[in-house]
Design a protein around this motif. Structure first.
Motif, PDB file in Angstrom:
ATOM      1  N   PHE A 423       0.827  -1.196   0.000  1.00 56.72           N
ATOM      2  CA  PHE A 423       0.000   0.000   0.000  1.00 56.72           C
ATOM      3  C   PHE A 423       0.870   1.257   0.000  1.00 56.72           C
ATOM      4  O   PHE A 423       2.042   1.225   0.386  1.00 56.72           O
ATOM      5  N   SER A 424       0.267   2.380  -0.406  1.00 54.05           N
ATOM      6  CA  SER A 424       0.972   3.660  -0.374  1.00 54.05           C
ATOM      7  C   SER A 424       1.003   4.155   1.070  1.00 54.05           C
ATOM      8  O   SER A 424       0.263   5.056   1.463  1.00 54.05           O
ATOM      9  N   ALA A 425       1.848   3.543   1.868  1.00 51.91           N
ATOM     10  CA  ALA A 425       1.974   3.863   3.289  1.00 51.91           C
ATOM     11  C   ALA A 425       3.419   3.621   3.691  1.00 51.91           C
ATOM     12  O   ALA A 425       4.271   3.319   2.849  1.00 51.91           O
ATOM     13  N   THR A 426       3.713   3.766   4.971  1.00 53.96           N
ATOM     14  CA  THR A 426       5.081   3.521   5.421  1.00 53.96           C
ATOM     15  C   THR A 426       5.370   2.026   5.397  1.00 53.96           C
ATOM     16  O   THR A 426       4.456   1.194   5.366  1.00 53.96           O
ATOM     17  N   ILE A 427       6.658   1.693   5.433  1.00 53.72           N
ATOM     18  CA  ILE A 427       7.047   0.284   5.477  1.00 53.72           C
ATOM     19  C   ILE A 427       6.485  -0.371   6.733  1.00 53.72           C
ATOM     20  O   ILE A 427       5.964  -1.498   6.694  1.00 53.72           O
ATOM     21  N   ALA A 428       6.550   0.335   7.858  1.00 52.11           N
ATOM     22  CA  ALA A 428       6.029  -0.213   9.116  1.00 52.11           C
ATOM     23  C   ALA A 428       4.540  -0.504   9.001  1.00 52.11           C
ATOM     24  O   ALA A 428       4.058  -1.555   9.453  1.00 52.11           O
ATOM     25  N   ASP A 429       3.787   0.402   8.381  1.00 48.33           N
ATOM     26  CA  ASP A 429       2.342   0.195   8.220  1.00 48.33           C
ATOM     27  C   ASP A 429       2.060  -0.987   7.301  1.00 48.33           C
ATOM     28  O   ASP A 429       1.099  -1.738   7.516  1.00 48.33           O
ATOM     29  N   ASN A 430       2.867  -1.147   6.259  1.00 50.72           N
ATOM     30  CA  ASN A 430       2.677  -2.275   5.353  1.00 50.72           C
ATOM     31  C   ASN A 430       2.934  -3.601   6.054  1.00 50.72           C
ATOM     32  O   ASN A 430       2.189  -4.566   5.866  1.00 50.72           O
ATOM     33  N   ALA A 438       0.255  -4.494  16.343  1.00 50.73           N
ATOM     34  CA  ALA A 438       1.622  -4.958  16.601  1.00 50.73           C
ATOM     35  C   ALA A 438       2.519  -3.803  17.071  1.00 50.73           C
ATOM     36  O   ALA A 438       2.402  -2.668  16.600  1.00 50.73           O
ATOM     37  N   SER A 439       3.415  -4.116  17.976  1.00 49.84           N
ATOM     38  CA  SER A 439       4.377  -3.127  18.461  1.00 49.84           C
ATOM     39  C   SER A 439       5.509  -2.979  17.448  1.00 49.84           C
ATOM     40  O   SER A 439       5.701  -3.835  16.574  1.00 49.84           O
ATOM     41  N   PHE A 440       6.259  -1.899  17.592  1.00 48.53           N
ATOM     42  CA  PHE A 440       7.387  -1.683  16.682  1.00 48.53           C
ATOM     43  C   PHE A 440       8.416  -2.804  16.817  1.00 48.53           C
ATOM     44  O   PHE A 440       9.015  -3.233  15.827  1.00 48.53           O
ATOM     45  N   LYS A 441       8.588  -3.302  18.032  1.00 52.17           N
ATOM     46  CA  LYS A 441       9.531  -4.389  18.277  1.00 52.17           C
ATOM     47  C   LYS A 441       9.117  -5.638  17.509  1.00 52.17           C
ATOM     48  O   LYS A 441       9.962  -6.334  16.921  1.00 52.17           O
ATOM     49  N   GLU A 442       7.808  -5.929  17.468  1.00 54.32           N
ATOM     50  CA  GLU A 442       7.318  -7.094  16.728  1.00 54.32           C
ATOM     51  C   GLU A 442       7.531  -6.910  15.223  1.00 54.32           C
ATOM     52  O   GLU A 442       7.876  -7.866  14.511  1.00 54.32           O
TER      53      GLU A 442
END
Length: 585
Positions: A423-430, A438-442
């Motif tokens: 999707f046109s979103a951040t890598i983390a969001d994808n 989910a947490s950033f650590k996950e």
């Protein structure tokens, strides 16, 4: 007017808003009748030379008060009626989106993306206009027209009113004919717009391919042709639309002529005062808007009816895959038993799978290989219940997949498809798409498993890097590994890698597979691949050819058989050695 009947369910839901709006609109029509009466009274005072400053100021004050009141009331009915119409658009848009997301693959084989987008944009706007301006013009033309005619007949002259209305039946016949013609042409115009929408969607999505082959001019010409067709179809609509105003103006003009000619005779015969004739002609002028609105109503309603028919037909399509037989709501896990005697895609003449029987214990890895078109992806689709097996069964822990609720089945799988959609979103969001909480650590842990973490950290914005539409700013291998991380994040009971390691090098592939083996102990993995190195460590490998299993066993077993698998594996190993410029050991 059948579209109003079709929308009866919504009018019932919004009965307060429409009821209040219509009531206020009726009051506006009544108060609008006062100014012509006041003008007539003042004209008679002037004719009788009895007009005084106090009388004039009194009537001017009444006019100002009526104007302010009508101003407020017009605001109220707009909020009520147009607000309800906006809510209808929101409701239909949500229904369409929900319908789109719940439909199976079979639905999307029949429908084009551009056409579906047209339903959710142009068609909904047309229906919204019907529920807003359509209701307004219907009520306003009836109330204003009715009140004006009654006032003319009861307070001035019923004979002159009847004479002035003689041309009106001709207008009703003509506008009805125009409306029927408009409906047919608008339906065709909307279909042409859908074609154009689909062309634009495909062209934008495939712009890199068009540029790579130097086909920009061809694409532009194709768009120009479609655009010209849309223009022609809409011009045909506009030609009919353009007939409404001149026809209505001409007929109202005849009514004016009759009113002035016969009204003057009544004044000469002392049957009317000059002030009454003045009021009558002003009232007749007030009839122009209801008549124009009535013609405009046909335009709006016919557009809305054509669009609502298109939306209704789309929403009436039934889901192929449902929960009707579902009795198990727990997330699917356990041994997988595939017993597909035969499967043919709907509408196809060629059987895609035959006699595919596989038993996979929980925690094992299944490798599925074969040449392109052998049935690998079809098997995956049946396992996920994108289609129902017509002859045979697929069970998980002894339960047929159609007896699991769709939610329980979907949560069991983590899919990395052949076509990696980002999707046109951040890598983390994808990555977090499969598990929004989910947490950033996950997220980082999943990316490390997919061997993409280091690549991400090299980006200027790291995990906050916004990828382009469909991940266009990333390489094929990066998109594949982000897709793998997304699937791993939810820790699925069954992970499916559908030829999803093809864009990474052999070293990266081995690192990913090693991570999967170490971190998914006790969980099932299914890998389809063209590159056999991706499945050589699988507990069971099946080789498909034209929908049939022609070989099965472990890597060692299949290498001993000297069949298709051995031949393909040796060939790929030789190709790998040649690419690396080395020598085979």
């Amino acid at each position: 007017m059948s579209v109003f009947k079709d929308l009866k369910w919504f009018f019932k839901e919004e009965r307060f808003a429409y009821g209040m709006g219509i009531l206020v609109l009726a009051f506006v029509s009544i108060f609008t009748l006062l100014p012509p009466y006041i003008v007539g009274v003042i004209v008679d005072h002037i004719a009788e030379q009895s007009l005084t400053t106090s009388i004039l100021l009194m009537w001017v004050g009444v006019l100002i008060a009526v104007g302010l009141l009508v101003y407020v009331l017009r605001f109220v009915w707009r909020i009520m009626i147009f607000g309800a119409a906006i809510r209808l658009a929101r409701l239909l848009r949500n229904q369409l989106y929900g319908h789109f997301t719940n439909m199976s693959s079979k639905f999307y084989q029949r429908q084009r993306t551009g056409d579906l987008m047209a339903h959710a944009t142009n068609d909904i706007r047309a229906v919204q206009a019907t529920a807003g301006q359509g209701v307004l013009t219907l009520v306003d033309s009836l109330t204003m027209g009715g009140f004006v005619i009654l006032t003319m007949a009861l307070t001035i002259s019923w004979e002159l009113t009847l004479i002035s209305l003689i041309p009106m039946p001709f207008m009703a016949l003509l506008t009805s004919y125009y409306g029927t013609l408009l409906h047919k042409r608008f339906h065709v115009a909307q279909a042409a717009f859908s074609e154009l929408n689909d062309t634009v969607q495909e062209s934008v999505t495939g712009v890199r391919v068009a540029k790579a082959f130097g086909q920009e001019e061809r694409e532009i010409e194709g768009f120009r042709s479609k655009s010209e067709e849309v223009v022609q179809k809409n011009v045909a609509v506009a030609k009919v639309d353009a007939l409404f105003d001149p026809t209505i103006s001409f007929i109202v003009g005849i009514s004016y002529f009759l009113a002035v000619v016969f009204g003057a005779r009544y004044v000469i015969a002392d049957e009317l005062t000059i002030g009454q004739l003045t009021s009558f002609t002003i009232y007749l002028g007030l009839l122009i808007w209801p008549m124009l609105a009535f013609g405009w109503l046909f335009n709006i309603v016919e557009r809305g009816r054509a669009s609502y028919d298109r939306i209704s037909n789309l929403l009436s399509e039934k889901q192929d895959i449902t929960d009707e037989q579902a009795s198990v709501t727990t997330v699917a896990k356990g041994d997988i038993e595939i017993a597909v005697d035969s499967f043919t895609y709907p509408g196809a003449n060629v059987t895609s799978l035959r006699n595919v029987h596989v038993h996979l214990q929980e925690g094992q890895t299944l490798g599925v290989v074969g040449k392109t078109g052998s049935g690998k992806s079809t098997l995956i689709r049946l396992l996920q219940r994108e289609y129902d097996v017509s002859e045979g069964t697929i069970t998980i822990d002894g339960v047929p997949v159609n007896e699991y609720s769709l939610d329980a089945l979907k949560k069991a799988f983590g899919l990395v498809p052949q076509e990696h959609f980002l999707f046109s979103a951040t890598i983390a969001d994808n990555v977090a798409f499969a598990k929004p909480e989910a947490s950033f650590k996950e997220i980082v842990a999943a990316c490390e498993l997919a061997n993409i973490h280091e690549d991400i950290t090299r980006f200027d914005q790291g995990y906050d890097t916004v990828v382009g539409e469909r991940g266009v700013t990333l390489s094929g291998g990066q998109k594949q590994r982000i897709s793998i991380a997304r699937a791993l994040l939810s820790h699925p009971n069954i992970l499916i890698l559908d030829d999803s390691l093809s864009a990474v090098d052999a070293k990266t592939e081995e690192q990913i597979l090693t991570s999967l083996r170490e971190n998914r102990e006790g969980k099932t993995t299914i890998i389809t691949a063209h590159r056999l190195s991706a499945i050589k460590h699988a507990d069971l490998i099946i080789v498909l050819s034209d929908g049939d299993i022609i070989e099965r066993g472990t890597h060692t077993n299949l290498m001993d058989e000297n069949g298709w698998y051995r031949s393909m594996y040796d060939q790929q190993q030789l190709e790998s050695v040649v690419r690396e410029g080395g020598e085979e050991e």
